[in-house]
Design an enzyme around this catalytic site. Sequence first.
Site, short mmCIF file in Angstrom:
data_model
loop_
_atom_site.label_atom_id
_atom_site.label_comp_id
_atom_site.label_asym_id
_atom_site.label_seq_id
_atom_site.Cartn_x
_atom_site.Cartn_y
_atom_site.Cartn_z
N ASN A 83 48.76 -11.82 21.02
CA ASN A 83 47.65 -11.21 20.30
C ASN A 83 46.51 -12.23 20.28
O ASN A 83 46.57 -13.19 19.53
CB ASN A 83 48.11 -10.85 18.88
CG ASN A 83 46.97 -10.44 17.97
OD1 ASN A 83 45.87 -10.14 18.44
ND2 ASN A 83 47.22 -10.43 16.67
N LYS A 121 43.57 -11.89 19.22
CA LYS A 121 42.62 -11.71 18.12
C LYS A 121 41.18 -11.78 18.65
O LYS A 121 40.93 -11.36 19.77
CB LYS A 121 42.89 -12.73 17.00
CG LYS A 121 44.38 -12.77 16.62
CD LYS A 121 44.67 -13.53 15.38
CE LYS A 121 46.16 -13.48 15.09
NZ LYS A 121 46.51 -14.06 13.83
N HIS A 167 47.91 -4.57 11.77
CA HIS A 167 48.02 -6.03 11.64
C HIS A 167 47.54 -6.44 10.25
O HIS A 167 46.61 -5.82 9.71
CB HIS A 167 47.19 -6.71 12.73
CG HIS A 167 47.43 -8.19 12.79
ND1 HIS A 167 46.85 -9.06 11.90
CD2 HIS A 167 48.23 -8.94 13.60
CE1 HIS A 167 47.28 -10.29 12.17
NE2 HIS A 167 48.11 -10.25 13.19
N GLU A 210 45.67 -8.66 9.27
CA GLU A 210 44.23 -8.95 9.20
C GLU A 210 43.43 -7.65 9.09
O GLU A 210 42.38 -7.62 8.45
CB GLU A 210 43.80 -9.78 10.42
CG GLU A 210 44.31 -11.22 10.28
CD GLU A 210 44.59 -11.94 11.57
OE1 GLU A 210 44.10 -11.51 12.64
OE2 GLU A 210 45.33 -12.94 11.52
N GLU A 237 55.67 -9.58 10.38
CA GLU A 237 54.87 -10.79 10.32
C GLU A 237 54.59 -11.15 8.87
O GLU A 237 53.68 -10.58 8.24
CB GLU A 237 53.52 -10.58 11.04
CG GLU A 237 53.67 -10.24 12.51
CD GLU A 237 52.38 -10.52 13.28
OE1 GLU A 237 52.43 -11.30 14.22
OE2 GLU A 237 51.33 -9.97 12.90
N GLY A 275 49.16 -17.97 11.39
CA GLY A 275 48.09 -18.95 11.58
C GLY A 275 48.16 -20.15 10.66
O GLY A 275 47.20 -20.89 10.52
N SER A 322 53.05 -17.94 13.47
CA SER A 322 53.18 -19.34 13.91
C SER A 322 54.33 -19.55 14.90
O SER A 322 55.01 -20.57 14.84
CB SER A 322 53.32 -20.27 12.70
OG SER A 322 52.16 -20.20 11.89
N GLY A 363 50.16 -15.20 18.14
CA GLY A 363 48.71 -15.31 18.05
C GLY A 363 48.21 -16.53 18.80
O GLY A 363 48.11 -16.55 20.02
P1 PGA Z 1 49.87 -16.75 14.86
O1 PGA Z 1 49.47 -15.20 14.72
O2 PGA Z 1 50.91 -16.84 15.95
O3 PGA Z 1 48.60 -17.46 15.25
O4 PGA Z 1 50.42 -17.20 13.55
C1 PGA Z 1 50.43 -14.19 14.83
C2 PGA Z 1 49.78 -12.84 14.63
O5 PGA Z 1 48.94 -12.71 13.74
O6 PGA Z 1 50.08 -11.87 15.35
#
Ligand code: PGA
Length: 246
Positions: free
Chosen positions: A11, A13, A98, A100, A165, A171, A206, A227
Amino acid sequence: LSDRRVLIAGNWKMHGSLAAADAFAYRLGEHLADRAAPAELLVCPPATLLERLGSKLRPLKVGLGAQDCHAKPSGAFTGDIAAPMLPELGCRYVIVGHSERRQLHGEDDATVRAKAEAALAAGLTPIVCVGETEAQRESGAAESVVGTQLEGSLPSAGMLVVAYEPVWAIGTGKNATQADIAGMHGFLRRRLGERGTVTRILYGGSVKPQNAGEILGTSDVDGVLVGGASLQADDFWAIAAAAPAR
Ligand code: PGA
């Protein structure tokens, strides 16, 4: 287990450029020339890069997905993208719900479900995201929160992927413990067992080359949603290489 092929999904983003997409595809192609893909690979770049990246990933047999879609097939929705627009660009998947989008765009379970239904109607496989916040986990509510999200966000029928998640692990460099992941994925597996179709359950938050082996080796984990570490082809490949053979 063969019908639950491991899925390694990136992803991106709101990151990436034409140059970055080209470099990513070129490097991934070098890895794939050395070794067959150890799992199903999927990249979900920003909408601006779907066409370009898709054209480079198609010959590599790496899948393409979008990060969101609107619930309606067309209309006066400035800035939005409808699900039926995505297969034309080569997409087979779309991420919906997601955290976000849930947090920053106020999407609730009903909205997420409507988007997942729109994706299915367009012939796409939705990747429906669920996950609790840190406060919810600390108060012991993780399973009830995720269970409620699942119930409200999933269409009643259709082939889909669920991504667990935990919001506090996205993140942040913080990882859920293997026991926490196994616990939640087992819970999701039992809940999803009532559906007629096989549903893969991804873990996200992460995920890095250093922890991918342990996470992908956890029971009821059918893949990962990555991500930050999916932006570099070498890291993405290293994560995929940690996938257990099925
Ligand atoms: P991250 O994001 O691997 O940067 O923690 C994962 C995601 O939001 O899909």
